[in-house]
Design an enzyme around this catalytic site. Sequence first.
Site, PDB file in Angstrom:
ATOM      1  CB  CYS A  63      47.155  54.421  -1.740  1.00 37.55           C
ATOM      2  SG  CYS A  63      47.046  55.332   0.376  1.00 37.55           S
ATOM      3  CB  ALA A  66      43.879  57.851   0.213  1.00 34.72           C
ATOM      4  NE  ARG A  97      37.215  63.246   1.642  1.00 33.92           N
ATOM      5  CZ  ARG A  97      36.835  62.525   1.132  1.00 33.92           C
ATOM      6  NH1 ARG A  97      36.896  62.761  -0.046  1.00 33.92           N
ATOM      7  NH2 ARG A  97      35.316  62.597   0.879  1.00 33.92           N
ATOM      8  CG  HIS A 197      36.183  53.915  -0.835  1.00 40.42           C
ATOM      9  ND1 HIS A 197      36.352  54.123  -2.006  1.00 40.42           N
ATOM     10  CD2 HIS A 197      37.116  54.682  -0.127  1.00 40.42           C
ATOM     11  CE1 HIS A 197      37.125  55.130  -2.365  1.00 40.42           C
ATOM     12  NE2 HIS A 197      37.584  55.859  -1.850  1.00 40.42           N
TER      13      HIS A 197
END
Length: 486
Positions: A63, A66, A97, A197
């Site tokens: 999403c 994220a 990550r 992003h």
Amino acid sequence: MDLTLDEVKARNAEIITEALSIYPDKTAKKRAKHLNVYEGDKPDCGVKSNIKSVPGVMTIRGCAYAGSKGVVWGPIKDMIHISHGPVGCGQYSWAARRNYYIGVTGVDTFVTMQFTSDFQEKDIVFGGDKKLDKIVDEIQTLFPLNHGITIQSECPIGLIGDDIEAVAKKKSKEYDGKTIVPVRCEGFRGVSQSLGHHIANDAVRDWVFERPGERPVSFESTPYDVAIIGDYNIGGDAWSSRILLEEMGLRVIAQWSGDGSLAELENTPKAKLNILHCYRSMNYISRYMEEKFGIPWVEYNFFGPSKVAESLRAIASHFDDHIKEGAERVIAKYQPLMDAVIAKYKPRLQGKKVMLYVGGLRPRHVIGAYEDLGMEVIGTGYEFGHNDDYQRTTHYVKDGTLIYDDVTGYEFEKFVDRLQPDLVGSGIKEKYVFQKMGVPFRQMHSWDYSGPYHGYDGFAIFARDMDMAINNPVWGLAKAPWNAGQ
């Protein structure tokens, strides 16, 4: 017996038809637009992308939250990133990550810590602005060496209408102009993490580059200043890339955002060149800096020695002969190491077939590294790619390659079942499915707890890991379903 190109194309088209046959007509029609067999003379891969996933299928996407918190902002080490909303989103994304960094956790770096406003029912009913105000005060008391704060909105924040921008401005004034960035990355925005992003890039633009009352930054420029953009230092990737850039004579003034800092973000507009690794997640801010500050940007690929050498020369072409000579010197220095790695592993991996399904740039960028080892990528696709990603992919894939966008769990299993690759490279959600099918697997989001894979040093690790996966004797004990009767 090896198939001809026409036979490969016909087989792959048949596999797509078989996969679609299980769906209702309407779903099959929608999914057909995302699956294709690449035709080598076409300018793109012939699939639709960046479209909402079909309800009811098992998509592998994330999403917007994220994309913002987990990818772009989270690795910035000296800022505290508040997961603003219920505890689950922050918990699920907590240190997942492997963004390596240098610093003392909890003192001057905070990447692997979770900060959450832990919304309860009363916060949904009465709003969470007062709670957020108090949290900022607590952070300043408990972690006084933090250099900034971001507020990463989860879904309820957008639904109840909390004014996180007002809180950010108010608390910034209270703490002498401290950088506090509200990020409207509620998970329901957009169709995948890709919009997260973009939202995160825009937040850097609006709250770091263009914020009023900007503090003067002490910085001495050199002609060889560059910024690494879109490398999140998974397993140390940015470090292995930075080594090569510095060896060729460049000065890296910022890493976006693995092992990066707020000061590095602020210094980036003084770079002479932005070098862009993950195009999908950071092309927005690169384009903005080109328009606003006149900084050119160039994409690079540090997976495998062939692409590393090509990229070093492309980067050097933006500078004078000193840097161009430095690039050739670096390439020559590492060539014997690369020859030794290839001599060791290529005989063990030659002709092995690979299927990929990853996010960002990896569905195309890692292809060269596999080919350096004599391997062949027979299928690839993106979780959240856009049309320009698939255009760029045409420079990497071969005619007849199976292409799948936002592939469903069922489709991916079907494709692997029919094509029977020697290796699948995808994410953690797919890993155990394929291993239980008896298929060697590498986790290509965070390198399966290995890495780095970037640069010359990284290629040696990459080659070792692929060999370790494929040639592990355990696969002689676990039969793939299609071999179960043998």
